[in-house]
Design an enzyme around this catalytic site. Sequence first.
Site, short mmCIF file in Angstrom:
data_model
loop_
_atom_site.label_atom_id
_atom_site.label_comp_id
_atom_site.label_asym_id
_atom_site.label_seq_id
_atom_site.Cartn_x
_atom_site.Cartn_y
_atom_site.Cartn_z
N ARG A 291 0.83 -1.21 0.00
CA ARG A 291 0.00 0.00 0.00
C ARG A 291 0.86 1.26 0.00
NH1 ARG A 291 -4.93 -2.06 4.07
NH2 ARG A 291 -5.99 -3.23 2.41
N HIS A 426 -5.47 -0.60 -6.96
CA HIS A 426 -4.43 -1.50 -6.46
C HIS A 426 -4.38 -1.54 -4.93
CE1 HIS A 426 -1.74 -1.30 -10.32
NE2 HIS A 426 -2.66 -2.23 -10.40
N GLU A 427 -4.25 -2.74 -4.39
CA GLU A 427 -4.05 -2.95 -2.95
C GLU A 427 -5.14 -2.32 -2.08
OE1 GLU A 427 -2.02 -5.16 -2.26
OE2 GLU A 427 -1.21 -5.17 -4.29
N GLY A 428 -6.36 -2.41 -2.53
CA GLY A 428 -7.49 -1.89 -1.77
C GLY A 428 -7.94 -0.55 -2.31
N GLN A 433 -9.75 1.93 1.77
CA GLN A 433 -8.83 2.69 2.62
C GLN A 433 -9.60 3.63 3.54
OE1 GLN A 433 -5.71 1.64 2.47
NE2 GLN A 433 -6.31 0.37 0.72
#
Length: 569
Positions: A291, A426-428, A433
């Site tokens: 992240r 990407h990545e959440g 978030q």
Amino acid sequence: MNSTVLSRRDLDFLLYEWLDVEKLTARERFAEHSRETFDAFLDVSQQIAERDFAPHNRKNDLNEPTFDGTRVEIIPEVAHALRVFAESGLLGATMDAEHGGLQLPHAVQRACFLWFQAANTATSAYAMLTGGNAHLLLAHGTDEQIRRFVHPMLEGRFTGTMCLSEPQAGSSLSDVTTRATRQADGSYRVTGGKMWISGGDHELSENIIHLVLARVAGAPAGVKGLSLFIVPKRDLATGERNGVTLAGLNHKMGYRGTTNAVLAFEDAAAELVGEEGRGLQYMFHMMNEARIGVGSGAVALGYTGYLHALAYARERQQGRPVAAKDPAAPPVPIVDHPDVRRMLLASKSYVEGGLALVLYAANLLDQPSPENDLLLDTLTPIVKAWPSQWCRLADDHAIQIHGGYGYTREYPVEQFYRDNRLNSIHEGTDGIQALDLLGRKVTQGGGAGLALLLDRIRATAQKSELGAPVLAACDRLAATTAKLWAAGDPAKALVNATAYLDAAGHLVIAWMWLEQADAAGDSAGDFYAGKRLAATYFVTHELPRIGPLLDLLDSGDTLLLDLEDAWLG
């Protein structure tokens, strides 16, 4: 000549004049380093990025990987660049010397890697994922697993991935169905499908080490039933395929040079990492690193877009000042036009503010303590999401500044925008978030993380000439957070979590700008004048954006809960 990839001058300012990373060499871990070694790594990073990564960035985009049913074909420049990168030692830059690492501070390593992300984000993604995979195994693997899997990664022989998402589950990891079957000898076999796996298949390395979330038979439902497994693409002893099949490649709008795979695991031999049922806990080691890496990549793409736009605006002659009376007067550079200056100054404030944030986060890793660990945990969703939105806006401005040329392939800024658009997913996603920040990070420990963050911001604001509105924003964010959770109703507290993330993110970047203005002080020269101006701009033009966001949150608005999906059309 100034680089249009990244600004070395800005990196030097942030590392040495603001964060004072040289003082880290007083710590035993970094005692072998000095300003000279830090500079040497920054120099070689810029050199490799500009020589071996940047030249094939456009070719990577126009010639994305293809799959003929047997092999993935990738342009040869990618393998060459990754080989040069591995030979530099930068892949294991922060790792322990006993594993072949350089024990470089995270802040310096992050600054180094930004060169590669800015020069060619698709090629650099293979290295980023491999490094994250290796870090996870160093933290949670056995000595034997480190020897067999991590050491070949650091040598550049193996690459690594993270396999979480599935076609039916996406980001909802509690719905993962990939299963692992325990064998009589204590090993496991993994069966299932994974989707959106960056770097999931290629011929760039001897082997690909997949870290796979799967559910052992009899494990409880939800994320508590997930375990983490090492599943190599090829058997280490025989070199034969290990039940991992490429079902197909996804074709994306950006990051086109990074393979994005649909993988099928059929009775694939696997090794458990750590203990059963703790897979997601282990995976968060890599996810949190990724992240921050995604936020860093968003900054890098925004920064290079800004530098390209700035260079173009200084060269492109068009139009005349509004007060000019003579139509025969020569045109002026478009940088002289106020609206172009608006976009350039806004972009400068986003990318230089975002750069400060990712280096600050890395510097917290270099000085571990319960307080710094808590602060980094609280900041991580902002580090990931804020640059993904606002540094992408810098790329949007870059297209606008280029005018009609901006959305053609004659200039690279349209690719920067497409590449950067993926970082909000990407990545959440940004929404995930936001839920993480408001639903977990600012409430855990009785709000200790938020209190610590606001204390740090206030300490900076209280000594700054620009600090008054930042102090007021701290008070408002604290009050709004308390009000949102006063009733203890998560659905209502989180319904507008994205607005909360936007407000908190802008406050944090305002803090980063106060910090930079303080480091610039009264120093003479255009560089320092630019820092002071950008700080003033962000506090006076950007920070006020949070007022309406906090007003919405304070109102108790539940429109997004109340609407019926049928009303959407």
